[in-house]
Scaffold this motif. Structure first.
Motif, PDB file in Angstrom:
ATOM      1  N   ASP A   1       0.851  -1.184   0.000  1.00 42.04           N
ATOM      2  CA  ASP A   1       0.000   0.000   0.000  1.00 42.04           C
ATOM      3  C   ASP A   1       0.893   1.242   0.000  1.00 42.04           C
ATOM      4  O   ASP A   1       1.749   1.395   0.873  1.00 42.04           O
ATOM      5  CB  ASP A   1      -0.889  -0.032   1.244  1.00 42.04           C
ATOM      6  CG  ASP A   1      -1.889   1.105   1.309  1.00 42.04           C
ATOM      7  OD1 ASP A   1      -1.792   2.061   0.507  1.00 42.04           O
ATOM      8  OD2 ASP A   1      -2.769   1.040   2.169  1.00 42.04           O
TER       9      ASP A   1
ATOM     10  N   THR B   1      -0.583   4.376  -0.353  1.00 35.64           N
ATOM     11  CA  THR B   1      -1.538   5.468  -0.185  1.00 35.64           C
ATOM     12  C   THR B   1      -1.007   6.494   0.822  1.00 35.64           C
ATOM     13  O   THR B   1      -0.465   6.127   1.870  1.00 35.64           O
ATOM     14  CB  THR B   1      -2.893   4.917   0.309  1.00 35.64           C
ATOM     15  OG1 THR B   1      -3.309   3.876  -0.568  1.00 35.64           O
ATOM     16  CG2 THR B   1      -3.949   5.999   0.349  1.00 35.64           C
TER      17      THR B   1
ATOM     18  N   SER C   1      -3.286  11.153  -1.640  1.00 32.93           N
ATOM     19  CA  SER C   1      -4.008  10.272  -2.564  1.00 32.93           C
ATOM     20  C   SER C   1      -5.489  10.628  -2.648  1.00 32.93           C
ATOM     21  O   SER C   1      -6.220  10.056  -3.459  1.00 32.93           O
ATOM     22  CB  SER C   1      -3.863   8.816  -2.107  1.00 32.93           C
ATOM     23  OG  SER C   1      -2.504   8.425  -2.074  1.00 32.93           O
ATOM     24  N   ASN C   2      -5.907  11.540  -1.779  1.00 36.98           N
ATOM     25  CA  ASN C   2      -7.289  12.040  -1.800  1.00 36.98           C
ATOM     26  C   ASN C   2      -8.319  10.923  -1.727  1.00 36.98           C
ATOM     27  O   ASN C   2      -9.324  10.925  -2.450  1.00 36.98           O
ATOM     28  CB  ASN C   2      -7.537  12.922  -3.033  1.00 36.98           C
ATOM     29  CG  ASN C   2      -6.716  14.187  -2.998  1.00 36.98           C
ATOM     30  OD1 ASN C   2      -6.620  14.840  -1.954  1.00 36.98           O
ATOM     31  ND2 ASN C   2      -6.096  14.529  -4.115  1.00 36.98           N
ATOM     32  N   GLY C   3      -8.083   9.947  -0.863  1.00 39.18           N
ATOM     33  CA  GLY C   3      -9.059   8.889  -0.651  1.00 39.18           C
ATOM     34  C   GLY C   3      -9.041   7.784  -1.692  1.00 39.18           C
ATOM     35  O   GLY C   3      -9.886   6.894  -1.666  1.00 39.18           O
ATOM     36  N   ARG C   4      -8.104   7.815  -2.621  1.00 39.23           N
ATOM     37  CA  ARG C   4      -7.983   6.771  -3.640  1.00 39.23           C
ATOM     38  C   ARG C   4      -6.788   5.885  -3.281  1.00 39.23           C
ATOM     39  O   ARG C   4      -5.668   6.369  -3.113  1.00 39.23           O
ATOM     40  CB  ARG C   4      -7.773   7.363  -5.036  1.00 39.23           C
ATOM     41  CG  ARG C   4      -8.842   8.308  -5.486  1.00 39.23           C
ATOM     42  CD  ARG C   4     -10.122   7.547  -5.800  1.00 39.23           C
ATOM     43  NE  ARG C   4     -11.134   8.474  -6.265  1.00 39.23           N
ATOM     44  CZ  ARG C   4     -12.414   8.363  -5.999  1.00 39.23           C
ATOM     45  NH1 ARG C   4     -12.847   7.350  -5.278  1.00 39.23           N
ATOM     46  NH2 ARG C   4     -13.265   9.227  -6.446  1.00 39.23           N
ATOM     47  N   ALA C   5      -7.046   4.592  -3.175  1.00 38.08           N
ATOM     48  CA  ALA C   5      -5.988   3.655  -2.807  1.00 38.08           C
ATOM     49  C   ALA C   5      -4.902   3.630  -3.883  1.00 38.08           C
ATOM     50  O   ALA C   5      -5.189   3.712  -5.079  1.00 38.08           O
ATOM     51  CB  ALA C   5      -6.563   2.254  -2.617  1.00 38.08           C
ATOM     52  N   GLU C   6      -3.664   3.522  -3.438  1.00 40.08           N
ATOM     53  CA  GLU C   6      -2.524   3.389  -4.346  1.00 40.08           C
ATOM     54  C   GLU C   6      -1.703   2.187  -3.900  1.00 40.08           C
ATOM     55  O   GLU C   6      -1.513   1.961  -2.704  1.00 40.08           O
ATOM     56  CB  GLU C   6      -1.660   4.647  -4.327  1.00 40.08           C
ATOM     57  CG  GLU C   6      -2.375   5.883  -4.855  1.00 40.08           C
ATOM     58  CD  GLU C   6      -1.490   7.122  -4.861  1.00 40.08           C
ATOM     59  OE1 GLU C   6      -0.250   6.983  -4.791  1.00 40.08           O
ATOM     60  OE2 GLU C   6      -2.051   8.227  -4.914  1.00 40.08           O
ATOM     61  N   THR C   7      -1.243   1.390  -4.852  1.00 40.11           N
ATOM     62  CA  THR C   7      -0.420   0.219  -4.562  1.00 40.11           C
ATOM     63  C   THR C   7       0.677   0.086  -5.593  1.00 40.11           C
ATOM     64  O   THR C   7       0.603   0.669  -6.678  1.00 40.11           O
ATOM     65  CB  THR C   7      -1.243  -1.090  -4.581  1.00 40.11           C
ATOM     66  OG1 THR C   7      -1.764  -1.278  -5.888  1.00 40.11           O
ATOM     67  CG2 THR C   7      -2.381  -1.064  -3.583  1.00 40.11           C
TER      68      THR C   7
END
Length: 158
Positions: A52, A54, A58-64
């Motif tokens: 992860d 995030t 990331s403004n509430g958007r998951a990043e991986t």
């Protein structure tokens, strides 16, 4: 020629003899090995481990991001055994022996190719046996899972 579908039954699979490095033994399929075919199903699986990444930005958007990639191949079919001698099919016998090895000795070569390939995809791999058995009107089943260790390489098909 344009790419086209090919038959799963025409793929080839081989195990390296742990005690004789460089000696490859074919699993019997429609076209590989000799005699009655044993392997009738295979499945190549891809496994990923992601982390992860995030942040508040990331403004509430998951990043991986993918951090690890693994691969395995399941081989399934019929257990082949000589009714006179009791000897198991040579490739299946090697796989069953290899599945019992531990530690550094648990690794051995596995290679496979699709029809028309001029190279093998080669893995150093571990072996784990699956279910064997059957019912009243079945032939005895056989299965193994081959798990790649490290990166794949290639070798020219002779």
């Amino acid at each position: 020629m344009a790419p086209r579908k090919y038959n799963a039954r025409d793929c080839e699979f081989e195990i390296e003899d742990f005690l004789n490095p460089g000696t490859w033994v074919a699993f019997r399929t429609a076209d590989a090995g000799s005699g009655e075919g044993g392997i009738n199903t295979f499945s190549r699986s891809f496994e990923y481990e992601a982390t992860d990444t995030t942040t508040f930005g990331s403004n509430g958007r998951a990043e991986t991001q993918n951090m690890q990639e693994g691969m395995s191949m399941s081989l399934e079919g019929f257990r082949l055994k000589d009714p006179t001698t009791g000897a198991l099919d040579p490739a299946m016998a090697l796989a069953e022996l290899q599945a019992g090895r531990l530690g550094n000795d648990s690794l051995c070569g596995f290679r496979f190719a699709a029809p028309g390939d001029t190279t093998w995809e080669v893995w150093q791999a571990t072996w784990q046996l699956g279910d064997q058995g059957g019912g009243n009107n079945d032939k005895v089943s056989w299965s193994a899972t081959v798990t790649r260790s490290g990166a794949a390489t290639t070798a020219v098909k002779a």
